[in-house]
Every structure is written in structure tokens, then in C-alpha cells.
Design a protein around this motif. Structure first.
Motif, PDB file in Angstrom:
ATOM      1  N   ASP A  49     -23.301  37.293 -24.790  1.00  0.00           N
ATOM      2  CA  ASP A  49     -23.600  38.602 -25.189  1.00  0.00           C
ATOM      3  C   ASP A  49     -24.232  38.941 -26.371  1.00  0.00           C
ATOM      4  OD1 ASP A  49     -22.749  39.397 -22.565  1.00  0.00           O
ATOM      5  OD2 ASP A  49     -20.798  40.162 -23.438  1.00  0.00           O
ATOM      6  N   HIS A  50     -23.898  38.126 -27.561  1.00  0.00           N
ATOM      7  CA  HIS A  50     -24.541  38.199 -28.601  1.00  0.00           C
ATOM      8  C   HIS A  50     -25.809  37.543 -28.981  1.00  0.00           C
ATOM      9  CE1 HIS A  50     -20.487  39.755 -29.745  1.00  0.00           C
ATOM     10  NE2 HIS A  50     -21.107  40.287 -30.836  1.00  0.00           N
ATOM     11  N   GLY A  51     -26.536  36.882 -27.803  1.00  0.00           N
ATOM     12  CA  GLY A  51     -27.654  36.239 -27.875  1.00  0.00           C
ATOM     13  C   GLY A  51     -27.606  34.682 -27.949  1.00  0.00           C
ATOM     14  N   TYR A  52     -26.527  34.023 -27.963  1.00  0.00           N
ATOM     15  CA  TYR A  52     -26.433  32.592 -28.500  1.00  0.00           C
ATOM     16  C   TYR A  52     -26.337  31.705 -26.939  1.00  0.00           C
ATOM     17  CZ  TYR A  52     -25.219  33.837 -33.020  1.00  0.00           C
ATOM     18  OH  TYR A  52     -25.381  34.673 -34.331  1.00  0.00           O
ATOM     19  N   THR A  53     -26.767  30.657 -27.257  1.00  0.00           N
ATOM     20  CA  THR A  53     -26.554  29.627 -26.063  1.00  0.00           C
ATOM     21  C   THR A  53     -25.589  28.718 -26.410  1.00  0.00           C
ATOM     22  OG1 THR A  53     -28.680  29.737 -25.518  1.00  0.00           O
ATOM     23  CG2 THR A  53     -27.886  27.904 -24.528  1.00  0.00           C
ATOM     24  N   ILE A  54     -24.484  28.362 -25.358  1.00  0.00           N
ATOM     25  CA  ILE A  54     -23.511  27.314 -25.297  1.00  0.00           C
ATOM     26  C   ILE A  54     -24.060  26.072 -25.098  1.00  0.00           C
ATOM     27  CG2 ILE A  54     -21.062  26.667 -24.546  1.00  0.00           C
ATOM     28  CD1 ILE A  54     -20.565  29.587 -24.099  1.00  0.00           C
ATOM     29  N   SER A  55     -24.262  25.019 -26.060  1.00  0.00           N
ATOM     30  CA  SER A  55     -24.662  23.879 -25.785  1.00  0.00           C
ATOM     31  C   SER A  55     -23.524  23.080 -25.258  1.00  0.00           C
ATOM     32  CB  SER A  55     -25.218  23.495 -26.976  1.00  0.00           C
ATOM     33  OG  SER A  55     -23.929  22.993 -28.143  1.00  0.00           O
ATOM     34  N   ARG A  56     -22.281  23.092 -25.429  1.00  0.00           N
ATOM     35  CA  ARG A  56     -21.403  22.296 -24.768  1.00  0.00           C
ATOM     36  C   ARG A  56     -20.087  22.744 -25.078  1.00  0.00           C
ATOM     37  NH1 ARG A  56     -20.766  16.524 -28.119  1.00  0.00           N
ATOM     38  NH2 ARG A  56     -20.570  17.701 -30.357  1.00  0.00           N
ATOM     39  N   VAL A  57     -19.040  22.261 -24.340  1.00  0.00           N
ATOM     40  CA  VAL A  57     -17.754  22.515 -24.727  1.00  0.00           C
ATOM     41  C   VAL A  57     -17.085  21.172 -24.506  1.00  0.00           C
ATOM     42  CG1 VAL A  57     -15.524  23.855 -23.743  1.00  0.00           C
ATOM     43  CG2 VAL A  57     -17.698  24.813 -23.559  1.00  0.00           C
ATOM     44  N   PHE A  78     -19.363  24.738 -28.893  1.00  0.00           N
ATOM     45  CA  PHE A  78     -20.636  24.395 -29.626  1.00  0.00           C
ATOM     46  C   PHE A  78     -21.700  25.367 -28.957  1.00  0.00           C
ATOM     47  CE2 PHE A  78     -18.687  20.416 -29.833  1.00  0.00           C
ATOM     48  CZ  PHE A  78     -18.570  20.004 -31.172  1.00  0.00           C
ATOM     49  N   PHE A  79     -22.197  26.225 -29.999  1.00  0.00           N
ATOM     50  CA  PHE A  79     -23.233  27.142 -29.533  1.00  0.00           C
ATOM     51  C   PHE A  79     -24.114  27.657 -30.725  1.00  0.00           C
ATOM     52  CE2 PHE A  79     -19.648  29.271 -31.543  1.00  0.00           C
ATOM     53  CZ  PHE A  79     -20.350  30.607 -32.130  1.00  0.00           C
ATOM     54  N   PRO A  97     -25.356  18.558 -40.147  1.00  0.00           N
ATOM     55  CA  PRO A  97     -23.965  18.342 -39.648  1.00  0.00           C
ATOM     56  C   PRO A  97     -23.404  19.428 -39.396  1.00  0.00           C
ATOM     57  CG  PRO A  97     -24.377  17.316 -41.813  1.00  0.00           C
ATOM     58  CD  PRO A  97     -25.470  17.929 -41.558  1.00  0.00           C
ATOM     59  N   TYR A  98     -23.625  20.660 -39.623  1.00  0.00           N
ATOM     60  CA  TYR A  98     -22.821  22.010 -39.628  1.00  0.00           C
ATOM     61  C   TYR A  98     -23.299  22.671 -38.304  1.00  0.00           C
ATOM     62  CZ  TYR A  98     -21.558  20.568 -44.118  1.00  0.00           C
ATOM     63  OH  TYR A  98     -21.257  19.770 -45.618  1.00  0.00           O
ATOM     64  N   LEU A  99     -24.588  22.357 -37.703  1.00  0.00           N
ATOM     65  CA  LEU A  99     -25.047  22.947 -36.831  1.00  0.00           C
ATOM     66  C   LEU A  99     -25.089  21.889 -35.421  1.00  0.00           C
ATOM     67  CD1 LEU A  99     -28.091  24.462 -38.601  1.00  0.00           C
ATOM     68  CD2 LEU A  99     -25.771  25.448 -37.973  1.00  0.00           C
ATOM     69  N   PRO A 100     -24.848  22.719 -34.276  1.00  0.00           N
ATOM     70  CA  PRO A 100     -24.824  24.142 -34.061  1.00  0.00           C
ATOM     71  C   PRO A 100     -23.163  24.662 -34.258  1.00  0.00           C
ATOM     72  CG  PRO A 100     -24.365  23.144 -32.161  1.00  0.00           C
ATOM     73  CD  PRO A 100     -24.779  21.992 -33.069  1.00  0.00           C
ATOM     74  N   LEU A 101     -23.124  26.066 -34.424  1.00  0.00           N
ATOM     75  CA  LEU A 101     -21.987  26.727 -34.757  1.00  0.00           C
ATOM     76  C   LEU A 101     -20.696  26.041 -33.897  1.00  0.00           C
ATOM     77  CD1 LEU A 101     -23.112  30.299 -35.285  1.00  0.00           C
ATOM     78  CD2 LEU A 101     -22.723  28.467 -37.001  1.00  0.00           C
ATOM     79  N   LYS A 102     -19.491  26.265 -34.413  1.00  0.00           N
ATOM     80  CA  LYS A 102     -18.408  25.652 -33.524  1.00  0.00           C
ATOM     81  C   LYS A 102     -17.305  26.607 -33.751  1.00  0.00           C
ATOM     82  CE  LYS A 102     -19.872  21.256 -35.249  1.00  0.00           C
ATOM     83  NZ  LYS A 102     -20.971  21.744 -35.990  1.00  0.00           N
ATOM     84  N   ILE A 103     -16.599  26.861 -32.508  1.00  0.00           N
ATOM     85  CA  ILE A 103     -15.275  27.718 -32.523  1.00  0.00           C
ATOM     86  C   ILE A 103     -14.289  26.577 -31.824  1.00  0.00           C
ATOM     87  CG2 ILE A 103     -13.910  29.543 -31.641  1.00  0.00           C
ATOM     88  CD1 ILE A 103     -16.542  31.144 -31.682  1.00  0.00           C
ATOM     89  N   SER A 104     -13.164  26.503 -32.555  1.00  0.00           N
ATOM     90  CA  SER A 104     -12.060  25.597 -31.842  1.00  0.00           C
ATOM     91  C   SER A 104     -11.048  26.533 -31.192  1.00  0.00           C
ATOM     92  CB  SER A 104     -11.186  24.981 -32.864  1.00  0.00           C
ATOM     93  OG  SER A 104     -11.888  24.040 -33.354  1.00  0.00           O
ATOM     94  N   ILE A 105     -10.720  26.304 -30.045  1.00  0.00           N
ATOM     95  CA  ILE A 105      -9.866  27.360 -29.181  1.00  0.00           C
ATOM     96  C   ILE A 105      -8.783  26.480 -28.544  1.00  0.00           C
ATOM     97  CG2 ILE A 105     -11.362  27.186 -27.317  1.00  0.00           C
ATOM     98  CD1 ILE A 105     -10.700  29.731 -26.200  1.00  0.00           C
ATOM     99  N   PHE A 106      -7.537  27.150 -28.817  1.00  0.00           N
ATOM    100  CA  PHE A 106      -6.251  26.207 -28.335  1.00  0.00           C
ATOM    101  C   PHE A 106      -5.259  27.214 -28.052  1.00  0.00           C
ATOM    102  CE2 PHE A 106      -6.145  26.245 -33.153  1.00  0.00           C
ATOM    103  CZ  PHE A 106      -5.062  26.760 -33.205  1.00  0.00           C
ATOM    104  N   ALA A 107      -4.607  26.718 -27.022  1.00  0.00           N
ATOM    105  CA  ALA A 107      -3.411  27.484 -26.517  1.00  0.00           C
ATOM    106  C   ALA A 107      -2.140  27.445 -27.457  1.00  0.00           C
ATOM    107  CB  ALA A 107      -3.072  27.058 -25.183  1.00  0.00           C
ATOM    108  N   GLU A 108      -1.424  28.532 -27.463  1.00  0.00           N
ATOM    109  CA  GLU A 108      -0.128  28.367 -28.203  1.00  0.00           C
ATOM    110  C   GLU A 108       0.793  29.204 -27.457  1.00  0.00           C
ATOM    111  OE1 GLU A 108       0.542  28.531 -32.834  1.00  0.00           O
ATOM    112  OE2 GLU A 108       0.638  30.806 -32.156  1.00  0.00           O
TER     113      GLU A 108
END
Length: 153
Positions: A49-57, A78-79, A97-108
Motif C-alpha cells: 500500500d505504501h508503493g513498495y515491492t516485496i523482493s523476498r521473505v 526484504f522490500f 549492503p543496506y538495500l533493499p530495506l528489511k524488516i524482521s518479524i517474529f512471534a513472541e
């Protein structure tokens, strides 16, 4: 024990992308009260929705379970915007080395945590070759994405 330390260092580098001590301004983090699958779906929708493409999970839990941890809910998303990434790395190759942007997501437990580097710190890495407004926009977008995810139901 040595493998665990190496793995922890690798994860820290993937998440924070910096060799300096991390403070609250260098990372962005949020907690979702939703379980992992729902949060992952909300995250991917908001990124798009923010206009980014997810390159991989990328699954991270394979390494953890291989070391005896009981988790199956740890990913790195990665997006980016391909034209921005190409332009930025063309002007400032040290950003590669810093691109694409990355978000780590984990269950707690029954909740889910999201964490990423604050892109504003990339300004110091890119130097004068890149307009710092792009990093400010990325930070704003990430805060908005995290907000979307944190209020999703």
C-alpha cells in the motif's frame, strides 16, 4: 555455543546493519497483538500500500530450529522500490549492503514483534551523494507501515 554466538552476531547485523552501539533512534520497533500469520499478512499489505515491492521473505527459523530452538515464526521481509534502489546504489555504492530495506518479524507468545533499522542513519553512510530527504521519507513510510500493522485486526 560457538555456532550460537556466530548466529546471534549474524542476526544482529541483519537487523541493525550497523557497527556502532544501537540506541532508540537507530531502530524502529512495534508490537502487534495479532498472531504471527495475521501480522505477516498485514505487514505485506501495508508495504504494498505504501508503493513498495516485496523482493523476498527469508525464513530465519530454519537455523534456529537446527540449533534446538522451538520456533517456526521468524522471517525477514526484504522490500523496496527498484528504481530508487538502483539510483541510490549508482550514486552511493557503499549503500549496496543496506538495500533493499528489511524488516524482521517474529512471534513472541501470542503477539508479534517487528523491528528494522531507522533509514535516517543511512544519510551518514551515503554522504553528499544522496539527498537525505529520501531517508526521511523511508523513515516516515516505515513508521506508517508499523502503525498500520500495530492497529490491524
Amino acid at each position: 555455543m560457538k555456532r550460537l554466538r556466530c548466529y546471534a552476531v549474524t542476526m544482529a547485523l541483519l537487523v541493525w546493519h550497523t557497527t556502532v552501539p544501537v540506541n532508540a533512534e537507530e531502530i524502529l520497533m512495534t508490537r502487534s497483538l495479532q498472531p504471527f500469520p495475521e501480522t505477516m499478512l498485514a505487514l505485506q499489505e501495508s508495504i504494498r500500500d505504501h508503493g513498495y515491492t516485496i523482493s523476498r521473505v527469508q525464513r530465519v527459523d530454519i537455523g534456529l530450529t537446527g540449533m534446538g530452538y522451538k520456533t517456526d515464526k521468524y522471517r525477514i521481509v526484504f522490500f523496496g522500490k527498484i528504481d530508487e534502489v538502483r539510483d541510490l546504489t549508482g550514486k552511493a555504492p557503499q549503500m549496496f549492503p543496506y538495500l533493499p530495506l528489511k524488516i524482521s518479524i517474529f512471534a513472541e507468545d501470542s503477539q508479534t514483534i517487528l523491528i528494522t533499522s531507522n533509514p535516517k542513519q543511512y544519510d551518514a553512510i551515503a554522504g553528499d551523494a544522496v539527498d537525505p530527504a529520501i531517508f526521511e521519507r523511508w523513515e516516515s513510510d516505515l513508521r506508517s507501515i508499523f502503525h498500520d500493522v500495530s492497529i490491524s485486526e
